[in-house]
Design an enzyme around this catalytic site. Structure first.
Site, mmCIF file in Angstrom:
data_model
loop_
_atom_site.group_PDB
_atom_site.id
_atom_site.type_symbol
_atom_site.label_atom_id
_atom_site.label_comp_id
_atom_site.label_asym_id
_atom_site.label_seq_id
_atom_site.Cartn_x
_atom_site.Cartn_y
_atom_site.Cartn_z
ATOM 1 N N SER A 170 0.862 -1.201 0.000
ATOM 2 C CA SER A 170 0.000 0.000 0.000
ATOM 3 C C SER A 170 0.887 1.235 0.000
ATOM 4 O O SER A 170 2.059 1.163 0.406
ATOM 5 C CB SER A 170 -0.864 -0.004 1.270
ATOM 6 N N TYR A 175 -2.151 -0.437 10.583
ATOM 7 C CA TYR A 175 -2.202 -0.817 9.159
ATOM 8 C C TYR A 175 -0.904 -0.412 8.471
ATOM 9 O O TYR A 175 -0.298 -1.198 7.736
ATOM 10 C CB TYR A 175 -3.409 -0.137 8.501
HETATM 11 P P1 NAP Z 1 -11.349 -5.860 0.372
HETATM 12 O O1 NAP Z 1 -12.286 -5.511 -0.714
HETATM 13 O O2 NAP Z 1 -11.716 -5.601 1.785
HETATM 14 O O3 NAP Z 1 -10.937 -7.405 0.184
HETATM 15 C C1 NAP Z 1 -10.062 -8.023 1.073
HETATM 16 C C2 NAP Z 1 -9.885 -9.472 0.661
HETATM 17 O O4 NAP Z 1 -9.015 -10.112 1.594
HETATM 18 C C3 NAP Z 1 -11.181 -10.229 0.633
HETATM 19 O O5 NAP Z 1 -11.187 -11.099 -0.467
HETATM 20 C C4 NAP Z 1 -11.146 -11.014 1.932
HETATM 21 O O6 NAP Z 1 -11.905 -12.188 1.768
HETATM 22 C C5 NAP Z 1 -9.647 -11.314 2.055
HETATM 23 N N1 NAP Z 1 -9.209 -11.641 3.403
HETATM 24 C C6 NAP Z 1 -9.301 -10.868 4.515
HETATM 25 N N2 NAP Z 1 -8.814 -11.531 5.574
HETATM 26 C C7 NAP Z 1 -8.400 -12.743 5.116
HETATM 27 C C8 NAP Z 1 -7.806 -13.872 5.736
HETATM 28 N N3 NAP Z 1 -7.526 -13.902 7.041
HETATM 29 N N4 NAP Z 1 -7.495 -14.938 4.963
HETATM 30 C C9 NAP Z 1 -7.778 -14.938 3.641
HETATM 31 N N5 NAP Z 1 -8.353 -13.903 3.005
HETATM 32 C C10 NAP Z 1 -8.657 -12.822 3.740
HETATM 33 O O7 NAP Z 1 -9.956 -5.129 0.174
HETATM 34 P P2 NAP Z 1 -9.179 -4.607 -1.127
HETATM 35 O O8 NAP Z 1 -9.324 -3.142 -1.150
HETATM 36 O O9 NAP Z 1 -9.522 -5.404 -2.296
HETATM 37 O O10 NAP Z 1 -7.690 -4.905 -0.633
HETATM 38 C C11 NAP Z 1 -6.868 -5.925 -1.183
HETATM 39 C C12 NAP Z 1 -5.434 -5.633 -0.775
HETATM 40 O O11 NAP Z 1 -5.049 -4.344 -1.281
HETATM 41 C C13 NAP Z 1 -5.231 -5.576 0.729
HETATM 42 O O12 NAP Z 1 -3.987 -6.157 1.073
HETATM 43 C C14 NAP Z 1 -5.207 -4.093 1.022
HETATM 44 O O13 NAP Z 1 -4.488 -3.778 2.194
HETATM 45 C C15 NAP Z 1 -4.535 -3.560 -0.229
HETATM 46 N N6 NAP Z 1 -4.806 -2.142 -0.505
HETATM 47 C C16 NAP Z 1 -6.079 -1.697 -0.748
HETATM 48 C C17 NAP Z 1 -6.281 -0.334 -1.009
HETATM 49 C C18 NAP Z 1 -7.636 0.253 -1.300
HETATM 50 O O14 NAP Z 1 -7.739 1.495 -1.398
HETATM 51 N N7 NAP Z 1 -8.671 -0.525 -1.500
HETATM 52 C C19 NAP Z 1 -5.188 0.546 -0.998
HETATM 53 C C20 NAP Z 1 -3.922 0.046 -0.734
HETATM 54 C C21 NAP Z 1 -3.740 -1.304 -0.491
HETATM 55 P P3 NAP Z 1 -12.765 -12.901 2.892
HETATM 56 O O15 NAP Z 1 -13.467 -11.822 3.646
HETATM 57 O O16 NAP Z 1 -13.643 -13.823 2.136
HETATM 58 O O17 NAP Z 1 -11.769 -13.640 3.695
#
Ligand code: NAP
Length: 269
Positions: free
Chosen positions: A152, A165
């Site tokens: 991130s 985080y």
């Molecule tokens: P999201 O929509 O909340 O999705 C998170 C995913 O992680 C879901 O598929 C969830 O699935 C899975 N997950 C959570 N805990 C888990 C566990 N213990 N074991 C296995 N799977 C797990 O988030 P996103 O925005 O797509 O984020 C994806 C990645 O990008 C993350 O690492 C996040 O930190 C990073 N990121 C996101 C942003 C943003 O603005 N969205 C910015 C920077 C970085 P289940 O609930 O089914 O387990």
């Protein structure tokens, strides 16, 4: 798969690649699964919610031999090793590991309980450690592999109200550099992607969390956040997925240890 940096035609950039994508049930992980499938990969879809994974799998419309659903909690180390073993048993190898699963929580530093820090580190850092330690020896023994960690912008600088985080994502950036260095001569590359604001459930979570701390409504939070983004927009998951295709493909053979920002220009100001 050869390790040349030959550019393959669009639609086959990941042909014959067996890939594992964590957090594939929604958001960025779902978009990566779609992009990988469209580039010819076999996709192993991991997350904790089996129903949502099945929905993603159905939406990909792949032949049965090119996708599997793997319910997996990345904090369960034994389950991570078993998942990699199951992929190798079924498909013969794992070519690309995408560590995308992650969680987010907003609190002031003083309000975070030790358990909050622990939970964020368990998922965002130890989940990555577990799967890298499971997959790396097998990739190294074959002399090839790609690891793509989704970190991130929070892994590159400080932010208010999300220190746990940011700590977890700084750790992923550091870990990516160190493992890349140790693996560099073995044909395995390890890189990270550092997204800024991407339109997923996590941004909705961020809005709610910041609003709870500052008393602002969600839209005001996004407006304030976008004031830091020169492109003045929230990016789409597919934009992150396009970079994950490159880092998972033979095209990126010469790059390792990098943490690439895709953030609408946030770091420029
Ligand atoms: P999201 O929509 O909340 O999705 C998170 C995913 O992680 C879901 O598929 C969830 O699935 C899975 N997950 C959570 N805990 C888990 C566990 N213990 N074991 C296995 N799977 C797990 O988030 P996103 O925005 O797509 O984020 C994806 C990645 O990008 C993350 O690492 C996040 O930190 C990073 N990121 C996101 C942003 C943003 O603005 N969205 C910015 C920077 C970085 P289940 O609930 O089914 O387990």
């Amino acid at each position: 798969m050869t390790e040349s940096n030959t550019i393959r035609p669009s639609g086959s950039r990941l042909a014959n690649h067996v890939t594992l994508i964590t957090g594939a049930s929604r958001g960025i992980g779902r978009a990566i699964a779609q992009a990988y499938a469209a580039e010819g990969a076999t996709v192993c879809l991991a997350a904790t919610n089996r129903e949502m994974l099945a929905e993603v799998q159905a939406s990909l419309e792949l032949p049965p031999e090119r996708s599997i659903v793997m319910p997996l909690d990345v904090t369960d180390r034994a389950a991570c090793f078993a998942a990699v073993e199951a992929i190798e048993a079924r498909f013969g190898r794992l070519d690309v590991l995408v560590n995308n699963a992650g969680i987010y929580q907003s609190k002031t530093f003083l309000d975070y309980a030790p358990e909050d820090f622990q939970r964020l580190l368990d998922v965002n850092l130890f989940g990555v450690i577990n799967l890298m330690q499971a997959a790396l020896p097998r990739m190294q023994s074959r002399g090839r592999g790609r690891i793509v960690n989704i970190a991130s912008t929070a892994g590159k600088w400080g932010s208010r109200n999300q220190s746990a985080y940011n700590v977890s994502k700084h750790a992923v950036v550091g870990l990516t550099r160190c493992v890349a260095l140790e693996a560099a001569a073995t044909g395995v590359t390890v890189n990270a992607i550092c997204p800024g604001f991407i339109q997923t459930d996590m941004v909705e979570n961020l809005k709610r969390g910041y609003a709870a701390i500052g008393g602002a409504d969600g839209d005001a939070v996004v407006k304030a956040a976008l004031a830091r983004v020169p492109m003045n927009r929230v990016l789409e998951p597919s934009e992150v997925a396009a970079l994950a295709v490159y880092l998972g493909s033979p095209e990126s053979a010469g790059m390792t240890g990098q943490s690439l920002l895709i953030d609408g220009g946030m770091l420029l100001c």
